[in-house]
Design an enzyme around this catalytic site. Structure first.
Site, short mmCIF file in Angstrom:
data_model
loop_
_atom_site.label_atom_id
_atom_site.label_comp_id
_atom_site.label_asym_id
_atom_site.label_seq_id
_atom_site.Cartn_x
_atom_site.Cartn_y
_atom_site.Cartn_z
CD GLN A 166 -3.17 -4.94 6.67
OE1 GLN A 166 -3.44 -3.59 6.30
NE2 GLN A 166 -3.60 -5.71 5.53
CE LYS B 182 -3.45 -2.60 2.54
NZ LYS B 182 -4.90 -2.89 3.42
CG ASP C 102 -9.55 -0.24 4.89
OD1 ASP C 102 -9.72 -0.72 4.05
OD2 ASP C 102 -8.19 -0.53 5.74
N1 GUN Z 1 -6.66 -7.07 6.40
C1 GUN Z 1 -7.20 -7.70 5.37
N2 GUN Z 1 -7.68 -7.08 4.17
C2 GUN Z 1 -7.86 -5.43 4.24
C3 GUN Z 1 -7.74 -4.74 3.74
O1 GUN Z 1 -8.27 -4.33 2.96
N3 GUN Z 1 -8.06 -3.53 4.90
C4 GUN Z 1 -7.32 -3.52 6.27
N4 GUN Z 1 -7.34 -2.56 7.43
N5 GUN Z 1 -7.34 -4.66 6.54
C5 GUN Z 1 -7.03 -5.93 5.99
#
Ligand code: GUN
Length: 292
Positions: A98, A54, A121
């Site tokens: 995350q 990311k 998110d």
């Molecule tokens: N863990 C697995 N997929 C995601 C996501 O799209 N965002 C976040 N923050 N954590 C994740």
């Protein structure tokens, strides 16, 4: 029939190019570059890899990223204090915590401490609540389900009136995907580990979103001829012909399903690249909202 392959790599690259061009325009107009803060707790290798990807995407698109890596045993108060500080920081337009968090942390309370207009998110309880309600709009939609819907729309699959089956009810993918499909006027069935006659239910799907995390569980004869199959699964399968000794496969048996489906996403190269592309899109929009 051989399915049309929905190429997530190509579609994600296009989204990223569009975001990059908009970021350049903002900066040329004298506005600050968008900023994304990432919060990574603990040492899960998969989470660290996702967060690095990311951050790399941010730097390729001209978005600033601010990484915060916290120890596994960090306290609830410390995580919430950091998220509140980022929520108040004008350089930070989007905040990504995350998931999953270590089990001693209260995930809901952490997500609730993200400023609503920085919740790129889309996991803040208010944003999810709005997604679930008629006539309400979340500020942001969770990135993976958003990517699934975007792929269907780009492929020209009609969602309105379709029978959609979502396999899996996770907070991150299955449940928000189901809510998005309902919002787009599909008739939605959500399946899980206790669903009876899973194959029979999946056979009713004009649109199938598979997000159950089980290697190639969906077989070709579960697929309705002509259906659109979006495979969110990323599972490693032993493969001695590969240098690493394994390869990545989805929740759907691709070789079987592609002979029956009308549309199908491959693994890798389907939904995977879309998650980050949609995160970049959400971060750009957050910056546009905050710096109009
Ligand atoms: N863990 C697995 N997929 C995601 C996501 O799209 N965002 C976040 N923050 N954590 C994740």
């Amino acid at each position: 029939m051989t399915a049309q392959i929905i190429d997530g790599k190509v579609i994600a690259a296009k989204v990223r190019e569009e975001v990059k061009a908009e970021v350049a325009k903002m900066v040329a107009a004298g506005k600050p570059a968008p900023g994304l803060a990432t919060v990574l707790v603990g040492s899960r290798v998969d989470s660290a890899t996702y967060v690095r990807s990311k951050q790399k995407a941010c730097s390729e698109l001209g978005i600033e990223s601010y990484g915060h890596d916290l120890a596994e045993d960090v306290s609830q108060e410390e995580v919430e204090a950091l998220v509140k500080q980022l929520s108040a920081d004008p350089k930070v337009n989007g905040i990504l915590v995350q998931l999953p968090l270590p089990s001693h942390l209260n995930e809901e309370a952490v997500l609730q401490s993200i400023a609503l207009n920085k919740d790129v998110d889309g996991f803040h309880p208010v944003n999810i609540g709005r997604l679930a309600q008629k006539g309400r709009e979340p500020m942001f939609v969770p990135c993976t389900p958003y990517g699934c819907i975007y792929l269907l729309e780009q492929a020209g699959v009609k969602i309105e009136g379709a029978n959609a089956v979502v396999l899996g009810r996770s907070n991150i993918v299955g449940m928000p995907a189901a809510l998005l499909l309902i919002g787009k006027n599909a008739t939605v069935t959500v399946c899980h580990s206790r669903t009876r006659d899973l194959a029979g239910v999946v056979r009713t799907a004009d649109i199938l979103i598979a997000a159950i995390g089980k290697t190639e569980m969906v077989r070709g004869d579960w697929i309705k001829p002509g259906a659109a199959v979006i495979d969110v699964g990323i599972n490693s399968k032993p493969d001695p012909t590969r240098e690493k000794g394994y390869r990545l496969v989805g929740d759907v048996n691709y070789d079987e399903a592609k002979e029956v489906a009308g549309y199908i996403t491959p693994v890798p190269g389907g939904v995977g690249p879309m998650t980050i592309a949609m995160l970049m899109k959400n971060t750009l929009r957050a910056a546009q909202i905050q710096n109009p």
